[in-house]
Motif scaffolding. Structure first.
Motif, PDB file in Angstrom:
ATOM      1  N   GLU A  65       0.883  -0.926  -0.080  1.00  0.00           N
ATOM      2  CA  GLU A  65      -0.087   0.046  -0.017  1.00  0.00           C
ATOM      3  C   GLU A  65       0.737   1.229  -0.020  1.00  0.00           C
ATOM      4  OE1 GLU A  65       0.277  -2.244   2.440  1.00  0.00           O
ATOM      5  OE2 GLU A  65       0.147  -1.239   4.140  1.00  0.00           O
ATOM      6  N   ARG A  66       2.168   1.144   0.168  1.00  0.00           N
ATOM      7  CA  ARG A  66       3.153   2.289   0.231  1.00  0.00           C
ATOM      8  C   ARG A  66       3.689   2.334  -1.083  1.00  0.00           C
ATOM      9  NH1 ARG A  66       6.539   4.546   4.233  1.00  0.00           N
ATOM     10  NH2 ARG A  66       4.377   4.906   5.102  1.00  0.00           N
ATOM     11  N   MET A  67       3.469   3.532  -1.719  1.00  0.00           N
ATOM     12  CA  MET A  67       3.638   3.914  -3.068  1.00  0.00           C
ATOM     13  C   MET A  67       4.528   5.141  -3.073  1.00  0.00           C
ATOM     14  SD  MET A  67       0.414   2.479  -5.031  1.00  0.00           S
ATOM     15  CE  MET A  67       0.893   2.550  -6.913  1.00  0.00           C
ATOM     16  N   PHE A  68       5.198   5.510  -4.123  1.00  0.00           N
ATOM     17  CA  PHE A  68       5.839   6.771  -4.349  1.00  0.00           C
ATOM     18  C   PHE A  68       5.817   7.243  -5.730  1.00  0.00           C
ATOM     19  CE2 PHE A  68       8.185   4.979  -0.681  1.00  0.00           C
ATOM     20  CZ  PHE A  68       8.509   5.923   0.203  1.00  0.00           C
ATOM     21  N   ILE A  69       5.786   8.491  -6.030  1.00  0.00           N
ATOM     22  CA  ILE A  69       5.664   9.198  -7.365  1.00  0.00           C
ATOM     23  C   ILE A  69       6.542  10.347  -7.333  1.00  0.00           C
ATOM     24  CG2 ILE A  69       4.339  10.845  -8.467  1.00  0.00           C
ATOM     25  CD1 ILE A  69       1.995   9.170  -8.277  1.00  0.00           C
ATOM     26  N   GLN A  70       7.433  10.249  -8.448  1.00  0.00           N
ATOM     27  CA  GLN A  70       8.082  11.463  -8.990  1.00  0.00           C
ATOM     28  C   GLN A  70       7.413  12.071  -9.996  1.00  0.00           C
ATOM     29  OE1 GLN A  70      11.487  13.258  -8.443  1.00  0.00           O
ATOM     30  NE2 GLN A  70       9.905  14.666  -9.217  1.00  0.00           N
ATOM     31  N   PHE A  71       6.686  13.433  -9.666  1.00  0.00           N
ATOM     32  CA  PHE A  71       5.789  14.029 -10.307  1.00  0.00           C
ATOM     33  C   PHE A  71       6.488  15.160 -11.159  1.00  0.00           C
ATOM     34  CE2 PHE A  71       2.068  16.989 -10.898  1.00  0.00           C
ATOM     35  CZ  PHE A  71       1.247  15.868 -11.680  1.00  0.00           C
ATOM     36  N   HIS A  72       5.804  15.900 -12.319  1.00  0.00           N
ATOM     37  CA  HIS A  72       6.294  17.012 -12.785  1.00  0.00           C
ATOM     38  C   HIS A  72       6.183  18.231 -11.978  1.00  0.00           C
ATOM     39  CE1 HIS A  72       6.817  19.167 -16.832  1.00  0.00           C
ATOM     40  NE2 HIS A  72       6.747  20.026 -15.924  1.00  0.00           N
ATOM     41  N   TRP A  73       7.430  18.433 -10.959  1.00  0.00           N
ATOM     42  CA  TRP A  73       7.248  19.221  -9.920  1.00  0.00           C
ATOM     43  C   TRP A  73       6.519  18.426  -8.800  1.00  0.00           C
ATOM     44  CZ3 TRP A  73      10.834  22.300  -9.772  1.00  0.00           C
ATOM     45  CH2 TRP A  73      11.044  23.293 -10.988  1.00  0.00           C
ATOM     46  N   THR A  85       0.439  12.464  -0.667  1.00  0.00           N
ATOM     47  CA  THR A  85       1.144  13.417   0.117  1.00  0.00           C
ATOM     48  C   THR A  85       2.255  13.998  -0.354  1.00  0.00           C
ATOM     49  OG1 THR A  85      -0.110  12.375   2.076  1.00  0.00           O
ATOM     50  CG2 THR A  85       1.754  13.974   2.455  1.00  0.00           C
ATOM     51  N   GLU A  86       2.622  15.070  -0.473  1.00  0.00           N
ATOM     52  CA  GLU A  86       3.804  15.638  -1.017  1.00  0.00           C
ATOM     53  C   GLU A  86       4.874  15.496  -0.056  1.00  0.00           C
ATOM     54  OE1 GLU A  86       3.102  19.198  -3.029  1.00  0.00           O
ATOM     55  OE2 GLU A  86       4.913  19.165  -4.165  1.00  0.00           O
ATOM     56  N   ILE A  87       5.818  15.222  -0.471  1.00  0.00           N
ATOM     57  CA  ILE A  87       7.055  14.634   0.535  1.00  0.00           C
ATOM     58  C   ILE A  87       8.396  15.370   0.007  1.00  0.00           C
ATOM     59  CG2 ILE A  87       5.949  12.767   1.624  1.00  0.00           C
ATOM     60  CD1 ILE A  87       7.970  11.063  -0.379  1.00  0.00           C
ATOM     61  N   GLY A  88       8.450  16.499  -0.771  1.00  0.00           N
ATOM     62  CA  GLY A  88       9.375  17.062  -1.578  1.00  0.00           C
ATOM     63  C   GLY A  88      10.261  17.745  -0.705  1.00  0.00           C
ATOM     64  N   ASP A  89       9.886  18.458   0.422  1.00  0.00           N
ATOM     65  CA  ASP A  89      10.607  19.211   1.235  1.00  0.00           C
ATOM     66  C   ASP A  89      11.996  18.525   1.671  1.00  0.00           C
ATOM     67  OD1 ASP A  89       8.483  21.115   1.057  1.00  0.00           O
ATOM     68  OD2 ASP A  89       7.785  20.900   3.030  1.00  0.00           O
ATOM     69  N   GLY A  90      13.013  19.405   1.532  1.00  0.00           N
ATOM     70  CA  GLY A  90      14.474  18.923   1.550  1.00  0.00           C
ATOM     71  C   GLY A  90      15.190  18.676   0.505  1.00  0.00           C
ATOM     72  N   ASP A 113      12.453  19.562  -6.490  1.00  0.00           N
ATOM     73  CA  ASP A 113      11.400  18.408  -6.560  1.00  0.00           C
ATOM     74  C   ASP A 113      11.021  17.942  -7.760  1.00  0.00           C
ATOM     75  OD1 ASP A 113       9.789  20.245  -7.001  1.00  0.00           O
ATOM     76  OD2 ASP A 113       8.385  19.981  -5.239  1.00  0.00           O
ATOM     77  N   PHE A 114      11.862  18.464  -8.970  1.00  0.00           N
ATOM     78  CA  PHE A 114      11.686  18.171 -10.354  1.00  0.00           C
ATOM     79  C   PHE A 114      12.532  16.735 -10.649  1.00  0.00           C
ATOM     80  CE2 PHE A 114      12.075  18.101 -14.815  1.00  0.00           C
ATOM     81  CZ  PHE A 114      10.707  18.331 -15.399  1.00  0.00           C
ATOM     82  N   GLY A 115      12.074  16.142 -11.402  1.00  0.00           N
ATOM     83  CA  GLY A 115      13.016  15.053 -11.957  1.00  0.00           C
ATOM     84  C   GLY A 115      12.318  13.945 -12.518  1.00  0.00           C
ATOM     85  N   GLN A 145      17.351  20.227 -12.033  1.00  0.00           N
ATOM     86  CA  GLN A 145      17.154  22.015 -12.036  1.00  0.00           C
ATOM     87  C   GLN A 145      15.594  22.160 -12.184  1.00  0.00           C
ATOM     88  OE1 GLN A 145      19.897  23.761 -11.329  1.00  0.00           O
ATOM     89  NE2 GLN A 145      18.457  25.177 -10.325  1.00  0.00           N
ATOM     90  N   GLY A 146      14.863  21.732 -13.225  1.00  0.00           N
ATOM     91  CA  GLY A 146      13.368  22.019 -13.297  1.00  0.00           C
ATOM     92  C   GLY A 146      13.077  21.778 -14.965  1.00  0.00           C
ATOM     93  N   ASP A 147      11.980  21.938 -15.049  1.00  0.00           N
ATOM     94  CA  ASP A 147      11.421  21.513 -16.493  1.00  0.00           C
ATOM     95  C   ASP A 147      12.049  22.478 -17.346  1.00  0.00           C
ATOM     96  OD1 ASP A 147       9.827  23.833 -15.344  1.00  0.00           O
ATOM     97  OD2 ASP A 147       7.862  22.996 -15.952  1.00  0.00           O
ATOM     98  N   PHE A 148      12.642  23.654 -17.058  1.00  0.00           N
ATOM     99  CA  PHE A 148      12.949  24.531 -18.007  1.00  0.00           C
ATOM    100  C   PHE A 148      14.585  24.471 -18.269  1.00  0.00           C
ATOM    101  CE2 PHE A 148      12.897  25.552 -13.756  1.00  0.00           C
ATOM    102  CZ  PHE A 148      14.447  26.333 -13.197  1.00  0.00           C
ATOM    103  N   ASP A 149      15.162  23.490 -17.326  1.00  0.00           N
ATOM    104  CA  ASP A 149      16.674  23.009 -17.581  1.00  0.00           C
ATOM    105  C   ASP A 149      16.760  21.652 -16.707  1.00  0.00           C
ATOM    106  OD1 ASP A 149      19.141  23.419 -17.758  1.00  0.00           O
ATOM    107  OD2 ASP A 149      19.729  24.752 -15.894  1.00  0.00           O
ATOM    108  N   ARG A 150      16.732  21.004 -17.724  1.00  0.00           N
ATOM    109  CA  ARG A 150      16.530  19.300 -17.290  1.00  0.00           C
ATOM    110  C   ARG A 150      17.973  18.727 -17.092  1.00  0.00           C
ATOM    111  NH1 ARG A 150      10.964  17.282 -19.566  1.00  0.00           N
ATOM    112  NH2 ARG A 150       9.715  19.220 -19.302  1.00  0.00           N
ATOM    113  N   VAL A 151      18.888  19.413 -15.941  1.00  0.00           N
ATOM    114  CA  VAL A 151      20.018  19.006 -15.908  1.00  0.00           C
ATOM    115  C   VAL A 151      20.315  18.909 -13.993  1.00  0.00           C
ATOM    116  CG1 VAL A 151      21.164  19.680 -17.948  1.00  0.00           C
ATOM    117  CG2 VAL A 151      21.160  21.278 -15.915  1.00  0.00           C
ATOM    118  N   THR A 152      21.299  18.148 -13.698  1.00  0.00           N
ATOM    119  CA  THR A 152      21.516  17.942 -12.260  1.00  0.00           C
ATOM    120  C   THR A 152      21.848  19.429 -11.694  1.00  0.00           C
ATOM    121  OG1 THR A 152      23.950  17.144 -12.949  1.00  0.00           O
ATOM    122  CG2 THR A 152      22.378  15.533 -12.135  1.00  0.00           C
ATOM    123  N   PRO A 153      21.211  19.811 -10.638  1.00  0.00           N
ATOM    124  CA  PRO A 153      21.460  21.276 -10.232  1.00  0.00           C
ATOM    125  C   PRO A 153      22.904  21.546 -10.025  1.00  0.00           C
ATOM    126  CG  PRO A 153      19.685  20.114  -9.020  1.00  0.00           C
ATOM    127  CD  PRO A 153      20.403  18.978  -9.797  1.00  0.00           C
TER     128      PRO A 153
END
Lengths: 87, 355
Positions: free
Chosen positions: B212-220, B233-238, B242-244, B263-271
């Motif tokens: 029942e435990r699942m995770f999602i990487q969302f578009h932000w 539940t959003e868990i991206g703090d920290g 949270d884009f990836g 970095q983000g949807d505008f710049d899809r590279v490692t920060p």
């Protein structure tokens, strides 16, 4: 019957023959006829809609054709990968 | 010995090596010059399966006993003839809970095989939702990219589609329902977010030890579900972002998740040119950077959604990811330290690992 000429992997799928005679009144019918003769060709030239795949070119007697281009007996139908497909 | 199957822009590469060392070698290459979107080894049939989207001849699934040997084209990988759409691409193949295989692709389609990937059948119930509800594609197309069985309950299955959100079935694909409560599409205007169905999930995983435990990487946004994917539940703090796209779990620990922020949807590279995998061991309450051995400066990598996988579990958890730069990195100690498994390969589309 038109003479259908194939290249690359399509030739292997069609029994290894570079050219073969296939009946049909237009390009789509000829290509469907080719699939009937060689079921492995299905999905390689025409997609599920019956459209020629985007990066495949079909020439009838040396002129670029579409699915509905008329094909007469003894016409030469050549199927080639397009230069637009490679990256 | 660990086997890594790499789907790349120019063929399938099979790597073999000892975990924890950089002594990985290319055992073989298949489909030279062809884009291989995904490859996996099916433990039940013993087949290696590869999805190949020739720019000329369209998407196909192939299978082989030995990836260095002869490949055979699978049957049934197509939409019904005479419709308005053609199959564009197969994004993923996943083993089901009962020995079956599932394949997901564009345009939002799911196929099932009960013979080790030799023949496939389209799931028509999900297809009807796509046709009747006019799902919208994401930037990569209308891709069904995540398929997560429920261990021990083969009639249950969840899938994620970009951009049509999360879908569940409890009756082996006869009927489907959405499972998107709590997901916030920040890319839509605020007034359009409530009840939105254009949900761009990038990857979804389920904990094998606590289904029942699942995770999602969302578009932000990174999300956790504790109720089998009904609500999130959003868990991206920290996280630095949270884009990836990628996401992996430790099967032994239902509170674990690994993401690779971009970095983000505008710049899809490692920060900041700094390659870091982020790990949580408390269900997303906190995140820890894991990067010892990874490039930490002037490294602007893009890691695609299926280019991250794991083998083993617990203290022996192995993690592997590949980048569009052609670099492949691995860890044999659950992310504590990393080594380079391969460099100078074509852009990596997918990674699957098995030991």
């Amino acid at each position: 019957m038109a003479l259908v000429c194939l290249h690359g992997p399509l030739r292997n799928l069609a029994g290894g023959r570079a050219a073969q005679e296939v009946g049909g009144g237009d390009v789509r019918a000829v290509l469907r006829g080719l699939e009937d003769l060689h079921p492995s060709v299905a999905g390689w030239i025409l997609d599920e809609r019956g459209a020629i795949r985007r990066h495949i070119n079909v020439f009838v007697n040396g002129e670029r054709g579409g699915e509905q281009t008329a094909v007469a007996a003894e016409d030469r139908v050549e199927v080639l990968p397009a230069i637009t497909g490679g990256t | 010995m660990t086997e890594i199957l790499l789907g790349t822009k120019k063929g399938l590469f099979v790597l073999e090596g000892d975990p924890g060392t950089d002594d990985f070698e290319i055992r073989c290459r298949a489909f030279p010059g062809e884009p291989v979107d995904f490859a996996m080894r099916d433990r039940v049939s013993g087949h290696v399966l590869a999805t190949v989207t020739s720019p000329f001849y369209g998407p196909k699934i192939w299978f082989a006993e030995d990836p260095a040997g002869e490949w055979t084209q699978a049957e049934g990988v197509a939409l019904p003839e005479g419709g308005d759409e053609a199959l564009e691409r197969i994004w993923v193949i996943v083993a089901g809970a009962d020995g079956s295989l599932y394949a997901g692709g564009d345009p939002g389609v799911l196929f099932e095989s009960r013979d080790g990937g030799v023949t496939w059948e389209l799931n028509r119930a999900l297809r009807r939702h796509r046709v009747e509800e006019k799902w919208q594609p994401g930037g990569g197309g209308l891709c069904l990219h995540s398929i997560v069985p429920w261990p021990g309950e083969p009639e249950k299955l969840s899938v994620a589609v970009s951009a049509a959100g999360v879908w569940h079935t409890d009756d082996h694909g006869e009927t489907w329902r959405r499972g998107n409560q709590g997901i916030v599409p920040r890319y839509l205007p605020e007034e359009a977010r409530e009840g939105a169905t254009q949900l761009c999930v990038h990857r979804m995983e389920r904990s094998p030890s606590k289904p029942e435990r699942m995770f999602i990487q969302f578009h932000w946004g990174v999300y956790r579900s504790d109720d089998g994917g009904e609500s999130w539940t959003e868990i991206g703090d920290g996280l630095p972002s949270d884009f990836g796209f990628p996401l992996a779990l430790d099967p032994a620990d239902p509170d674990s998740a690994y993401v690779i922020p971009l970095q983000g949807d505008f710049d899809r590279v490692t920060p900041d040119g700094n390659v870091r995998v982020y790990e949580t061991r408390d269900g997303g309450s906190s995140w820890k950077p894991r990067g010892e051995g990874l490039p930490d400066h002037e490294a602007y990598l893009t890691v695609l959604r299926r280019a991250f996988d794991r083998a083993g579990e617990g203290p022996d958890l192995q993690l592997y990811f590949g980048a569009t730069s052609g670099d492949v990195f691995g860890s044999a100690d659950a992310g504590a330290t990393w080594f380079t498994a391969a460099t100078r390969l074509p852009p990596v589309f997918s990674v699957t690992a098995s030991d």
